[in-house]
Design a protein around this motif. Structure first.
Motif, PDB file in Angstrom:
ATOM      1  N   HIS A 188       0.758  -1.180   0.050  1.00  0.00           N
ATOM      2  CA  HIS A 188      -0.166  -0.242  -0.042  1.00  0.00           C
ATOM      3  C   HIS A 188       0.921   1.243   0.120  1.00  0.00           C
ATOM      4  CE1 HIS A 188      -3.579  -2.316   0.585  1.00  0.00           C
ATOM      5  NE2 HIS A 188      -3.222  -3.029   1.268  1.00  0.00           N
ATOM      6  N   ARG A 189       2.119   1.224   0.312  1.00  0.00           N
ATOM      7  CA  ARG A 189       3.074   2.083   0.085  1.00  0.00           C
ATOM      8  C   ARG A 189       2.699   3.280   1.246  1.00  0.00           C
ATOM      9  NH1 ARG A 189       5.919   1.369  -4.786  1.00  0.00           N
ATOM     10  NH2 ARG A 189       6.677   3.506  -5.025  1.00  0.00           N
ATOM     11  N   THR A 190       2.582   2.800   2.501  1.00  0.00           N
ATOM     12  CA  THR A 190       2.276   3.436   3.754  1.00  0.00           C
ATOM     13  C   THR A 190       3.224   3.186   4.623  1.00  0.00           C
ATOM     14  OG1 THR A 190       0.752   2.026   4.498  1.00  0.00           O
ATOM     15  CG2 THR A 190      -0.109   3.685   2.915  1.00  0.00           C
ATOM     16  N   LEU A 191       3.386   4.067   5.742  1.00  0.00           N
ATOM     17  CA  LEU A 191       4.120   4.024   7.001  1.00  0.00           C
ATOM     18  C   LEU A 191       3.169   4.344   7.979  1.00  0.00           C
ATOM     19  CD1 LEU A 191       7.631   4.721   7.810  1.00  0.00           C
ATOM     20  CD2 LEU A 191       5.846   5.225   9.548  1.00  0.00           C
ATOM     21  N   THR A 192       2.684   3.301   8.992  1.00  0.00           N
ATOM     22  CA  THR A 192       1.831   3.932  10.053  1.00  0.00           C
ATOM     23  C   THR A 192       2.710   3.758  11.336  1.00  0.00           C
ATOM     24  OG1 THR A 192      -0.074   2.567   9.038  1.00  0.00           O
ATOM     25  CG2 THR A 192      -0.343   3.212  11.265  1.00  0.00           C
ATOM     26  N   ILE A 193       2.559   5.168  11.942  1.00  0.00           N
ATOM     27  CA  ILE A 193       3.267   5.188  13.348  1.00  0.00           C
ATOM     28  C   ILE A 193       2.406   4.997  14.173  1.00  0.00           C
ATOM     29  CG2 ILE A 193       4.508   6.840  14.820  1.00  0.00           C
ATOM     30  CD1 ILE A 193       5.015   8.330  12.157  1.00  0.00           C
ATOM     31  N   TYR A 194       2.712   3.795  15.454  1.00  0.00           N
ATOM     32  CA  TYR A 194       1.859   3.851  16.448  1.00  0.00           C
ATOM     33  C   TYR A 194       2.595   4.561  17.687  1.00  0.00           C
ATOM     34  CZ  TYR A 194      -0.731   0.146  14.018  1.00  0.00           C
ATOM     35  OH  TYR A 194      -1.577  -0.457  13.276  1.00  0.00           O
ATOM     36  N   PHE A 195       2.045   5.477  18.131  1.00  0.00           N
ATOM     37  CA  PHE A 195       2.375   5.937  19.457  1.00  0.00           C
ATOM     38  C   PHE A 195       1.710   5.363  20.717  1.00  0.00           C
ATOM     39  CE2 PHE A 195       2.039   9.245  16.243  1.00  0.00           C
ATOM     40  CZ  PHE A 195       3.126   9.913  16.043  1.00  0.00           C
ATOM     41  N   SER A 196       0.578   4.876  20.178  1.00  0.00           N
ATOM     42  CA  SER A 196       0.089   3.860  21.664  1.00  0.00           C
ATOM     43  C   SER A 196      -0.980   3.016  20.895  1.00  0.00           C
ATOM     44  CB  SER A 196      -0.854   4.777  22.500  1.00  0.00           C
ATOM     45  OG  SER A 196      -1.867   5.293  21.717  1.00  0.00           O
ATOM     46  N   PRO A 197      -1.745   2.281  21.524  1.00  0.00           N
ATOM     47  CA  PRO A 197      -2.756   1.374  20.760  1.00  0.00           C
ATOM     48  C   PRO A 197      -3.902   1.991  20.169  1.00  0.00           C
ATOM     49  CG  PRO A 197      -1.855   0.296  23.068  1.00  0.00           C
ATOM     50  CD  PRO A 197      -1.409   1.697  22.741  1.00  0.00           C
ATOM     51  N   THR A 198      -3.913   3.294  20.549  1.00  0.00           N
ATOM     52  CA  THR A 198      -5.286   4.069  19.922  1.00  0.00           C
ATOM     53  C   THR A 198      -4.691   5.251  19.395  1.00  0.00           C
ATOM     54  OG1 THR A 198      -5.508   5.138  22.260  1.00  0.00           O
ATOM     55  CG2 THR A 198      -6.560   3.142  21.770  1.00  0.00           C
ATOM     56  N   GLN A 199      -3.468   5.619  19.377  1.00  0.00           N
ATOM     57  CA  GLN A 199      -3.066   6.864  18.859  1.00  0.00           C
ATOM     58  C   GLN A 199      -1.983   6.416  17.575  1.00  0.00           C
ATOM     59  OE1 GLN A 199      -0.740   9.624  21.000  1.00  0.00           O
ATOM     60  NE2 GLN A 199      -0.954  10.954  19.447  1.00  0.00           N
ATOM     61  N   THR A 200      -2.405   6.629  16.347  1.00  0.00           N
ATOM     62  CA  THR A 200      -1.791   6.260  15.131  1.00  0.00           C
ATOM     63  C   THR A 200      -1.606   7.389  14.106  1.00  0.00           C
ATOM     64  OG1 THR A 200      -3.491   5.237  13.899  1.00  0.00           O
ATOM     65  CG2 THR A 200      -2.163   3.846  15.317  1.00  0.00           C
ATOM     66  N   GLN A 201      -0.573   7.475  13.385  1.00  0.00           N
ATOM     67  CA  GLN A 201      -0.569   8.378  12.209  1.00  0.00           C
ATOM     68  C   GLN A 201      -0.276   7.651  10.736  1.00  0.00           C
ATOM     69  OE1 GLN A 201       2.534  11.415  12.379  1.00  0.00           O
ATOM     70  NE2 GLN A 201       1.708  12.514  10.697  1.00  0.00           N
ATOM     71  N   ILE A 202      -1.079   7.712   9.836  1.00  0.00           N
ATOM     72  CA  ILE A 202      -0.795   7.030   8.681  1.00  0.00           C
ATOM     73  C   ILE A 202      -0.197   7.892   7.545  1.00  0.00           C
ATOM     74  CG2 ILE A 202      -1.633   5.779   6.610  1.00  0.00           C
ATOM     75  CD1 ILE A 202      -3.914   4.686   8.806  1.00  0.00           C
ATOM     76  N   LEU A 203       0.962   7.604   7.097  1.00  0.00           N
ATOM     77  CA  LEU A 203       1.819   8.432   5.993  1.00  0.00           C
ATOM     78  C   LEU A 203       1.667   7.839   4.836  1.00  0.00           C
ATOM     79  CD1 LEU A 203       4.836   9.496   8.104  1.00  0.00           C
ATOM     80  CD2 LEU A 203       2.843  10.849   7.955  1.00  0.00           C
ATOM     81  N   THR A 204       1.257   8.196   3.768  1.00  0.00           N
ATOM     82  CA  THR A 204       1.361   7.983   2.307  1.00  0.00           C
ATOM     83  C   THR A 204       2.545   8.205   1.453  1.00  0.00           C
ATOM     84  OG1 THR A 204       0.185   9.800   1.378  1.00  0.00           O
ATOM     85  CG2 THR A 204      -1.057   8.163   2.424  1.00  0.00           C
ATOM     86  N   GLU A 205       2.821   7.873   0.385  1.00  0.00           N
ATOM     87  CA  GLU A 205       3.936   8.259  -0.216  1.00  0.00           C
ATOM     88  C   GLU A 205       4.210   9.756  -0.713  1.00  0.00           C
ATOM     89  OE1 GLU A 205       4.632   6.085  -3.715  1.00  0.00           O
ATOM     90  OE2 GLU A 205       2.628   5.684  -4.221  1.00  0.00           O
ATOM     91  N   GLU A 206       2.830  10.461  -0.477  1.00  0.00           N
ATOM     92  CA  GLU A 206       3.087  11.885  -0.735  1.00  0.00           C
ATOM     93  C   GLU A 206       3.551  12.647   0.737  1.00  0.00           C
ATOM     94  OE1 GLU A 206       2.643  12.761  -3.799  1.00  0.00           O
ATOM     95  OE2 GLU A 206       2.367  10.986  -4.285  1.00  0.00           O
ATOM     96  N   ASP A 207       3.515  11.815   1.661  1.00  0.00           N
ATOM     97  CA  ASP A 207       4.126  12.306   2.957  1.00  0.00           C
ATOM     98  C   ASP A 207       5.596  12.537   3.384  1.00  0.00           C
ATOM     99  OD1 ASP A 207       1.429  13.194   3.691  1.00  0.00           O
ATOM    100  OD2 ASP A 207       0.944  11.123   4.215  1.00  0.00           O
TER     101      ASP A 207
END
Length: 177
Positions: free
Chosen positions: A133-152
């Motif tokens: 999917h060409r993404t990177l998901t950052i998990y800060f906690s089980p409920t706090q995430t940030q999804i980055l795409t190849e445009e980010d």
């Protein structure tokens, strides 16, 4: 890795120890390796230049709760590295960052369980990279995430002040701009 088990292990394979049993870590192939290496190179250069700690590849083993895990990429902050340096064998601490790159044969439940296990052990961030999917998901906690795409752009000031990496660069075709 030495295991107290009667199962014959293939010395050419990597194993994690999960619930006391060896579990083969299936390597994901060239694309998987390329993504991991591109991240290690970028992160490693920044970490070394700024003396932030150590970046490790997929053969570094960490004690994560009761299990021994081999993240695809990991980072230990300088202030957590013992005065005598890196251990000869297993790190008896959890890393500050654990990165897992999803392989085509990975099961969602196993990947999710591993992310939660890392966070419960005190890993400050878990990055989950999906080459498909060409993404990177950052998990800060089980409920706090940030999804980055190849445009980010990946920016991680709390672990790596000044570090910047375009997500598309992790998925770039070698030899192409």
């Amino acid at each position: 890795m030495v295991l107290s088990t009667e199962v014959a292990l293939n010395p050419d394979k990597e194993y994690e120890v999960v619930d006391g049993q060896p579990e083969e870590k299936v390597m994901g192939g060239a694309r998987h390796s390329g993504v991991g290496t591109r991240l290690i190179v970028r992160l490693g250069l920044h970490v070394e230049a700024n003396q932030l700690g150590g970046v490790y590849g997929p053969d570094a083993t960490f004690k994560i709760g009761r299990n021994d895990r081999l993240p695809d990429v990991s980072f230990v902050a300088a202030d957590r590295i013992p005065p005598e340096g890196e251990p000869e064998g297993i790190w008896e601490i959890a890393p500050d960052l654990a990165v897992e790159i999803i392989s085509p044969n990975d099961l969602y439940e196993k990947v999710t369980s591993k992310v939660l296990e890392y966070l419960a052990a005190g890993v400050r961030q878990v990055w989950l990279i999906s080459p498909e999917h060409r993404t990177l998901t950052i998990y800060f906690s089980p409920t706090q995430t940030q999804i980055l795409t190849e445009e980010d752009e990946l920016v991680c000031e709390d672990l790596f002040p000044g570090f910047r990496c375009l997500i598309r660069d992790l998925f770039r075709n070698p030899g192409k701009s």
